[in-house]
Design a protein around this motif. Structure first.
Motif, PDB file in Angstrom:
ATOM      1  N   ALA A  72       0.717  -1.316  -0.052  1.00 30.36           N
ATOM      2  CA  ALA A  72      -0.039  -0.133  -0.365  1.00 30.36           C
ATOM      3  C   ALA A  72       0.842   1.179  -0.267  1.00 30.36           C
ATOM      4  O   ALA A  72       2.073   1.773   0.856  1.00 30.36           O
ATOM      5  CB  ALA A  72      -0.688  -0.148   0.768  1.00 30.36           C
ATOM      6  N   VAL A  74       0.041   5.104  -0.360  1.00 33.23           N
ATOM      7  CA  VAL A  74      -0.448   6.194   0.565  1.00 33.23           C
ATOM      8  C   VAL A  74       0.210   7.668   0.422  1.00 33.23           C
ATOM      9  O   VAL A  74       1.195   7.779   0.857  1.00 33.23           O
ATOM     10  CB  VAL A  74      -1.392   5.992   1.481  1.00 33.23           C
ATOM     11  N   THR A  75      -0.544   8.497  -0.725  1.00 38.90           N
ATOM     12  CA  THR A  75       0.105  10.129  -0.230  1.00 38.90           C
ATOM     13  C   THR A  75      -0.864  10.625  -0.015  1.00 38.90           C
ATOM     14  O   THR A  75      -2.476  10.913  -0.062  1.00 38.90           O
ATOM     15  CB  THR A  75       0.209  10.460  -1.877  1.00 38.90           C
ATOM     16  N   ARG A  76      -0.814  12.350   0.191  1.00 36.50           N
ATOM     17  CA  ARG A  76      -1.213  13.350   0.186  1.00 36.50           C
ATOM     18  C   ARG A  76      -1.091  14.980  -0.294  1.00 36.50           C
ATOM     19  O   ARG A  76       0.233  15.101   0.749  1.00 36.50           O
ATOM     20  CB  ARG A  76      -2.498  13.744   2.019  1.00 36.50           C
ATOM     21  N   LEU A 169       1.510   8.882  -7.871  1.00 34.97           N
ATOM     22  CA  LEU A 169       0.579   9.901  -7.224  1.00 34.97           C
ATOM     23  C   LEU A 169       0.957  11.129  -6.676  1.00 34.97           C
ATOM     24  O   LEU A 169      -0.215  12.179  -6.897  1.00 34.97           O
ATOM     25  CB  LEU A 169       0.642   9.231  -6.054  1.00 34.97           C
ATOM     26  N   ASN A 185      -6.223  13.741  -1.789  1.00 34.13           N
ATOM     27  CA  ASN A 185      -4.949  11.645  -1.498  1.00 34.13           C
ATOM     28  C   ASN A 185      -5.172  11.234  -2.615  1.00 34.13           C
ATOM     29  O   ASN A 185      -6.414  10.996  -3.278  1.00 34.13           O
ATOM     30  CB  ASN A 185      -5.601  11.397   0.382  1.00 34.13           C
ATOM     31  N   SER A 186      -4.357   9.965  -2.632  1.00 32.91           N
ATOM     32  CA  SER A 186      -3.527   9.216  -3.482  1.00 32.91           C
ATOM     33  C   SER A 186      -3.487   8.003  -3.135  1.00 32.91           C
ATOM     34  O   SER A 186      -2.578   8.020  -1.540  1.00 32.91           O
ATOM     35  CB  SER A 186      -3.147   9.738  -4.817  1.00 32.91           C
ATOM     36  N   THR A 187      -3.999   6.149  -3.995  1.00 28.24           N
ATOM     37  CA  THR A 187      -2.852   5.118  -3.473  1.00 28.24           C
ATOM     38  C   THR A 187      -3.030   4.398  -4.337  1.00 28.24           C
ATOM     39  O   THR A 187      -3.706   4.882  -5.329  1.00 28.24           O
ATOM     40  CB  THR A 187      -4.178   5.016  -2.167  1.00 28.24           C
ATOM     41  N   PHE A 189      -3.168  -0.028  -4.069  1.00 24.18           N
ATOM     42  CA  PHE A 189      -3.191  -1.327  -3.562  1.00 24.18           C
ATOM     43  C   PHE A 189      -2.782  -2.292  -4.561  1.00 24.18           C
ATOM     44  O   PHE A 189      -2.780  -2.875  -5.760  1.00 24.18           O
ATOM     45  CB  PHE A 189      -4.141  -0.758  -2.547  1.00 24.18           C
TER      46      PHE A 189
END
Length: 544
Positions: A72, A74-76, A169, A185-187, A189
């Protein structure tokens, strides 16, 4: 799991020992995501387990040796919030003894370890038999010998450098902020299930399964109005490799908003999403009433999932399963009648574990049954349910439909929905042609919130984007839209489905069922479809 431990296990012999991680998984390094276990070692362990189970009195046994890998990212806005690589590795053994099921699992993956797990499974089955009334009826299943299956991927997501994923991202986030987003936010997986199944039927099945899910959410705040709106990605979770994130013009569908088929352009979509979020803030609120709905596959997949796929799970039909939104309004009597009109003649629903790119695509299910496809609704009439080996006789079948699944090695396998999809129309029909014939309607793109009752009969669904249709033309954006219907009322209002050129998949990366809860990944396909005279409410209005 260390690389040297894998090498050690690959040369497994008598007395070799390895203790793997717990069921919840443990953190591992990026390069460890690319290691595998030699199939010969897994077969050797499987034979020990199966022989032990039979020696202890099992009439049937199967073993699943599972290695589950997850990544995973995860960014913001401008920050990376998390990069996590995890692994879960262990063994689950299921047996029939004295006519009852027994199951046990453990993460001591040695010959001695699997033998003890097999003994425990048989002991559980015999204890259950003291309380059981009717013996389990297991549909016959031929053994396949030693076979293997792999998700057909072009680029393994775990081979893609983390920096490349982060760059994508953060670039997407930057485009959103540049376009006026307040937050983003972006991800990404990525999942790899390395699953080995063996049974006393004579199957030794090695599978390598891959899934991917890129996603984002853009938020726009209007400070003057004190309002905010969001727009999520129009991507789909897929049973594919990283090639899904290679933009391809031929895989795009134009229109009032760009949608995607087997390739996804995250940068383009997030630019559009940022504009859409701002448009939603200013969009007029819908006037409640009856509308003709034109539903895009990016929206319709969830309605199919909740109102068709779950209600046709046989365990829900029989009342054996009630977790996650109840049982089913359907029954064996309705099926056997041969004339239960679930929907209009335009409603053709197919269960399919073979569809390329889908989340449910596998070669064999988790009890060693080769997967396939079958009709659930044909020309609007209910013709079948979803059943596994110990349910098949309830439908008068002599075989399982191949839809058994467990989310991990330490969970017992049970019936889970296959890909369940609305088939495209046979006559040539584009989205534009469909809209041209709508006088008063709403075009809905993307899935949103929903609710459904405990028999999956009364429901309410929202979406991401709503466009007003007047006299055959899209005239602007709407907001606060949700439609309400009963199940049969809704599906009998289906008057047209676009042809196969518009067919696309949506899906649930984590679909819950059971207690203890298990998660399943499943896709639902359709072309854009039109439903006439559906009741639309305004979700912003309050009573009083």
């Amino acid at each position: 799991m260390r690389r040297r431990d894998f090498i050690y296990l690959s040369g497994l012999g008598a007395g070799t020992a390895m203790v793997a991680n717990s069921a919840f998984g443990k953190s591992i390094y990026q390069e460890q995501l690319l290691t595998t276990i030699d199939v010969r070692a897994k077969k050797e362990l499987a034979d020990v387990a199966l022989n032990t189970a039979k020696a202890k009195g099992a009439s049937y046994a199967d073993i699943r040796i599972g290695r589950y890998l997850n990544q995973a990212i995860v960014t913001r806005e401008t920050r990376v919030l998390n990069v996590a690589n995890s692994e879960s590795f262990g063994v689950g053994i299921r047996v029939l003894a004295d006519g009852c099921w027994g199951f046990a699992a453990g993460n001591t993956v040695t010959k001695e370890g699997v033998a003890k797990i097999a003994e425990r499974a048989v002991a559980v089955a015999k204890a259950n038999a003291k309380l059981g009334s009717k013996p389990v009826q297991l549909a016959p299943q031929k053994g396949y010998g030693e076979v293997s299956w792999k998700t057909p991927i072009e680029r393994n997501a775990f081979e893609v450098p983390i920096k490349e994923k982060i760059d994508l991202l953060l670039t997407a986030n930057a485009e959103a902020m540049k376009g006026g987003a307040s937050f983003v936010n972006s991800t990404i997986f990525s999942i790899n299930e390395q699953k080995y199944f063996a049974s006393t039927d004579g199957s030794y099945i090695d599978q390598d399964i891959h899934r991917l899910y890129p996603n984002f959410q853009v938020t726009k705040i209007d400070q003057t109005m004190g309002a905010f709106e969001t727009r999520a990605a129009l991507s789909s979770p897929v049973g594919m490799g990283y090639e899904y994130l290679t933009p391809t013009e031929s895989e795009k569908i134009g229109g009032v908003v760009t949608r995607y088929k087997n390739r996804y352009d995250m940068i383009e979509d997030i630019k559009n999403a940022t504009k859409n979020a701002a448009e939603k803030v200013a969009a007029k609120s819908v006037e409640p009433g009856k509308y003709d709905l034109v539903l895009d596959p990016s929206h319709l997949w969830l309605t199919i999932h909740e109102s068709v796929a779950h209600p046709t799970e046989l365990d829900r039909v029989l009342g054996y399963e009630a977790n996650y939104a109840g049982t089913s309004f359907l029954s064996l009597e309705k099926l056997k009648s041969g004339n239960f009109h679930f929907g209009s003649k335009n409603m053709n629903i197919v269960a399919d574990k073979l569809q390329p790119g889908s989340l449910g695509l596998v070669g064999y299910d988790d009890e060693g049954v080769k997967t396939g496809k079958w009709d659930i609704v044909k020309d609007g009439v209910l013709v079948n349910f979803q059943a596994i080996r110990d349910q098949a006789h309830m439908l008068g079948l002599d075989h399982s439909q191949g839809c058994c699944y467990a989310q991990s090695w330490d969970d017992v396998q049970f019936q889970r929905m296959p890909n369940v999809s609305l088939q495209p129309g046979k006559d040539k029909l584009s989205v534009d042609d469909m809209i041209k014939n709508v006088e008063k309607g709403i075009y809905i793109v993307g899935n949103g919130s929903f609710s459904i009752d405990q028999q999956r009969y009364n429901f309410q669904f929202g979406g991401q984007l709503y466009y007003e249709i007047k006299n055959g033309k899209i005239v602007g954006m709407l907001n606060d839209v949700s439609y309400q219907a009963t199940n049969q009322e809704f599906w009998n209002s289906l008057v047209a489905v676009c042809d196969e050129r518009d067919y696309r998949l949506g899906g649930a990366f984590n679909d819950g069922k059971g207690q203890p809860s298990q998660s399943n990944a499943v896709s639902h396909g359709s072309s854009t479809a039109r439903f006439n005279g559906v009741n639309v409410i305004n979700t912003k209005r309050k009573i009083g």
